[in-house]
Design a protein around this motif. Sequence first.
Motif, PDB file in Angstrom:
ATOM      1  N   GLY A   1     -56.019-116.129   4.837  1.00 18.54           N
ATOM      2  CA  GLY A   1     -56.254-117.528   4.499  1.00 18.54           C
ATOM      3  C   GLY A   1     -55.156-118.176   3.674  1.00 18.54           C
ATOM      4  N   LYS A   2     -54.067-117.436   3.419  1.00 19.54           N
ATOM      5  CA  LYS A   2     -52.993-118.001   2.616  1.00 19.54           C
ATOM      6  C   LYS A   2     -52.015-118.784   3.486  1.00 19.54           C
ATOM      7  N   ILE A   3     -51.337-119.735   2.842  1.00 20.51           N
ATOM      8  CA  ILE A   3     -50.291-120.462   3.553  1.00 20.51           C
ATOM      9  C   ILE A   3     -49.024-119.618   3.517  1.00 20.51           C
ATOM     10  N   ASN A   4     -48.385-119.456   4.665  1.00 24.58           N
ATOM     11  CA  ASN A   4     -47.126-118.719   4.708  1.00 24.58           C
ATOM     12  C   ASN A   4     -45.960-119.681   4.522  1.00 24.58           C
ATOM     13  N   VAL A   5     -45.323-119.566   3.358  1.00 24.34           N
ATOM     14  CA  VAL A   5     -44.227-120.478   3.040  1.00 24.34           C
ATOM     15  C   VAL A   5     -42.908-119.713   3.071  1.00 24.34           C
ATOM     16  N   MET A   6     -41.961-120.267   3.803  1.00 23.05           N
ATOM     17  CA  MET A   6     -40.593-119.741   3.762  1.00 23.05           C
ATOM     18  C   MET A   6     -39.791-120.753   2.948  1.00 23.05           C
ATOM     19  N   VAL A   7     -39.033-120.267   1.984  1.00 27.63           N
ATOM     20  CA  VAL A   7     -38.152-121.164   1.231  1.00 27.63           C
ATOM     21  C   VAL A   7     -36.716-120.748   1.540  1.00 27.63           C
ATOM     22  N   SER A   8     -35.762-121.625   1.234  1.00 27.03           N
ATOM     23  CA  SER A   8     -34.384-121.251   1.577  1.00 27.03           C
ATOM     24  C   SER A   8     -33.802-120.274   0.567  1.00 27.03           C
ATOM     25  N   PHE A   9     -34.067-120.470  -0.734  1.00 28.13           N
ATOM     26  CA  PHE A   9     -33.430-119.574  -1.703  1.00 28.13           C
ATOM     27  C   PHE A   9     -34.220-119.485  -3.004  1.00 28.13           C
ATOM     28  N   ASN A  10     -33.713-118.643  -3.902  1.00 33.83           N
ATOM     29  CA  ASN A  10     -34.411-118.145  -5.089  1.00 33.83           C
ATOM     30  C   ASN A  10     -35.255-119.121  -5.942  1.00 33.83           C
ATOM     31  N   PRO A  11     -34.677-120.211  -6.490  1.00 30.16           N
ATOM     32  CA  PRO A  11     -35.510-121.033  -7.385  1.00 30.16           C
ATOM     33  C   PRO A  11     -36.707-121.675  -6.675  1.00 30.16           C
ATOM     34  N   LEU A  12     -36.536-121.975  -5.391  1.00 35.00           N
ATOM     35  CA  LEU A  12     -37.652-122.587  -4.652  1.00 35.00           C
ATOM     36  C   LEU A  12     -38.800-121.589  -4.493  1.00 35.00           C
ATOM     37  N   LYS A  13     -38.471-120.314  -4.479  1.00 34.41           N
ATOM     38  CA  LYS A  13     -39.505-119.266  -4.395  1.00 34.41           C
ATOM     39  C   LYS A  13     -40.304-119.255  -5.702  1.00 34.41           C
TER      40      LYS A  13
ATOM     41  N   LYS B   1     -38.204-115.680  12.258  1.00 35.17           N
ATOM     42  CA  LYS B   1     -39.091-115.593  11.097  1.00 35.17           C
ATOM     43  C   LYS B   1     -39.615-116.982  10.710  1.00 35.17           C
ATOM     44  N   LEU B   2     -38.697-117.946  10.805  1.00 35.99           N
ATOM     45  CA  LEU B   2     -39.055-119.314  10.428  1.00 35.99           C
ATOM     46  C   LEU B   2     -40.180-119.886  11.274  1.00 35.99           C
ATOM     47  N   THR B   3     -40.149-119.550  12.569  1.00 33.84           N
ATOM     48  CA  THR B   3     -41.174-120.105  13.461  1.00 33.84           C
ATOM     49  C   THR B   3     -42.554-119.514  13.154  1.00 33.84           C
ATOM     50  N   GLU B   4     -42.588-118.434  12.397  1.00 33.00           N
ATOM     51  CA  GLU B   4     -43.857-117.803  12.008  1.00 33.00           C
ATOM     52  C   GLU B   4     -44.476-118.463  10.766  1.00 33.00           C
ATOM     53  N   ALA B   5     -43.636-119.194  10.000  1.00 33.01           N
ATOM     54  CA  ALA B   5     -44.122-119.774   8.741  1.00 33.01           C
ATOM     55  C   ALA B   5     -44.903-121.062   8.983  1.00 33.01           C
ATOM     56  N   ASP B   6     -45.734-121.438   7.993  1.00 37.97           N
ATOM     57  CA  ASP B   6     -46.427-122.730   8.062  1.00 37.97           C
ATOM     58  C   ASP B   6     -45.523-123.849   7.543  1.00 37.97           C
ATOM     59  N   ILE B   7     -44.782-123.521   6.472  1.00 35.63           N
ATOM     60  CA  ILE B   7     -43.905-124.518   5.851  1.00 35.63           C
ATOM     61  C   ILE B   7     -42.552-123.873   5.581  1.00 35.63           C
ATOM     62  N   PHE B   8     -41.490-124.613   5.809  1.00 36.82           N
ATOM     63  CA  PHE B   8     -40.161-124.172   5.369  1.00 36.82           C
ATOM     64  C   PHE B   8     -39.629-125.183   4.353  1.00 36.82           C
ATOM     65  N   ILE B   9     -39.447-124.726   3.123  1.00 35.51           N
ATOM     66  CA  ILE B   9     -38.957-125.609   2.067  1.00 35.51           C
ATOM     67  C   ILE B   9     -37.483-125.302   1.818  1.00 35.51           C
ATOM     68  N   TYR B  10     -36.638-126.304   2.023  1.00 38.06           N
ATOM     69  CA  TYR B  10     -35.204-126.125   1.746  1.00 38.06           C
ATOM     70  C   TYR B  10     -34.781-127.132   0.682  1.00 38.06           C
TER      71      TYR B  10
ATOM     72  N   GLU C   1     -29.193-128.114  10.208  1.00 33.88           N
ATOM     73  CA  GLU C   1     -29.277-128.694  11.557  1.00 33.88           C
ATOM     74  C   GLU C   1     -29.522-127.596  12.598  1.00 33.88           C
ATOM     75  N   ASP C   2     -28.905-126.422  12.361  1.00 39.13           N
ATOM     76  CA  ASP C   2     -29.123-125.266  13.241  1.00 39.13           C
ATOM     77  C   ASP C   2     -30.596-124.878  13.249  1.00 39.13           C
ATOM     78  N   VAL C   3     -31.204-124.917  12.061  1.00 40.23           N
ATOM     79  CA  VAL C   3     -32.627-124.590  11.959  1.00 40.23           C
ATOM     80  C   VAL C   3     -33.430-125.593  12.777  1.00 40.23           C
ATOM     81  N   LYS C   4     -33.136-126.879  12.571  1.00 38.62           N
ATOM     82  CA  LYS C   4     -33.877-127.928  13.281  1.00 38.62           C
ATOM     83  C   LYS C   4     -33.742-127.760  14.795  1.00 38.62           C
TER      84      LYS C   4
ATOM     85  N   SER D   1     -42.255-125.168  17.343  1.00 35.58           N
ATOM     86  CA  SER D   1     -43.151-124.331  16.540  1.00 35.58           C
ATOM     87  C   SER D   1     -43.844-125.192  15.481  1.00 35.58           C
ATOM     88  N   LYS D   2     -44.889-124.647  14.882  1.00 37.26           N
ATOM     89  CA  LYS D   2     -45.743-125.430  13.974  1.00 37.26           C
ATOM     90  C   LYS D   2     -45.128-125.615  12.590  1.00 37.26           C
TER      91      LYS D   2
END
Length: 295
Positions: free
Chosen positions: A31-43, A78-87, A97-100, A106-107
Motif C-alpha cells: 500500500g505504499k507509494i513507490n517514489v523514485m527521486v533523482s538524488f540524495n537530498p530529495l530522498k 526502474k523508473l516506469t515501475e515507480a508511481d512518482i519520479f521527483i527530480y 529529456e531522455d527520461v521523458k 507508463s503511469k
Amino acid sequence: MRKKSLIFVMLIFSIVALFSGCSNKKQVSDGKINVMVSFNPLKDFTEAIGGEKVNVESLVPGTSEPHDFEPKTKDFAKLTEADIFIYSGLGLEDWIEDVKNNIGDSKVKLVEATEGINVLKTDGATDPHAWLSLVDAQKICENIKNSLQDKDPKNKEYYETRYKEYKNSLQKLYDDNTKRFKDLKNRDFITSHEAFGYLCRDFNLQQRSLENLFGEGENTPQKLAEIVTYAKANKINTIFMENSGSEKDAETISRESGSKIQKIYTLETREDNLNYLDAMKENLDRIYNSLSSIN
Ligand SMILES: [Zn+2]
C-alpha cells in the motif's frame, strides 16, 4: 536502437517478476507509494514527509554525484515501475529529456522539485544547487508534499503534519544561523566546487571557488595565484573542500595562503551517514567558526 533495448529490458523484467512473484506482489500490496527521486537530498526530504507511507529510491546511487550521472536502460526500466519520479530541475539532471522520451506511457508522474523557487543565476548560468538554501528547501518540500497528497489523497493530513514539522526544523536552523551570521565582519570563503550560492544568498555570504557550478574547470597556475591573493586579502583561514574536488589544488592554495582545509557537504552524495539537516548544520557551523575566527 534505444527503444529496442528498452523493450528487451522490460521483457527480462517481466520474466524476473513472474518468477519472483511473491516479493513483487508484496511491494504492490504493502500500500505504499513507490517514489523514485533523482538524488540524495530529495530522498531525505521525501522520507521525512512520506514516512511509513512511501518507499523511496534514488536513481543516482548514493555514492555517485549527479553532475556526472547518465541514466542507463535499466534506470529507465526502474523508473516506469515507480508511481512518482521527483527530480530537482534547474538543469541538474541534464538527462531529464531522455527520461521523458523513454518512459513512454507508463503511469509514473514526473515532479520538478524546484518549481516556484527563487532561481539564482551566476554569470548568466542557472545555479542548480537550490537544496543548499534552507529557504528554498522548504519550497522543495512543499512540492514533494503536494505530489504525495495528489497521489494518495486519503493520507493528506498525514503528509501535511509531517511536512509542517520538517519545514519548522528547516526554518529553525535558518533562524538560528541568521541571528549569528548577521553581525559577522568577514563574509568571504573559499570552496572547491561552486555549490554554495544559495546558502550564501540566505546568509549574505560570498563564495570563491576552484571549480564552476557544474563541478568542472581547469585550474591554471594563474587562477590558483588569483585565489591565493584573494585568500590573503580576505584573511581567509579555511579552504572548504567537497567530496569530489581537486585535493591537489586545494593543498596548493592552503600552503600558499596559510589556511587549513576542511570538509564541507554539498549533499550531492550521502557522506558520513549524515542526513540533510545534520549535514547543513555541520556546514553552517564550520563556515561560521571559520569566519568568526578571522580578526
Ligand atoms: Zn554541484
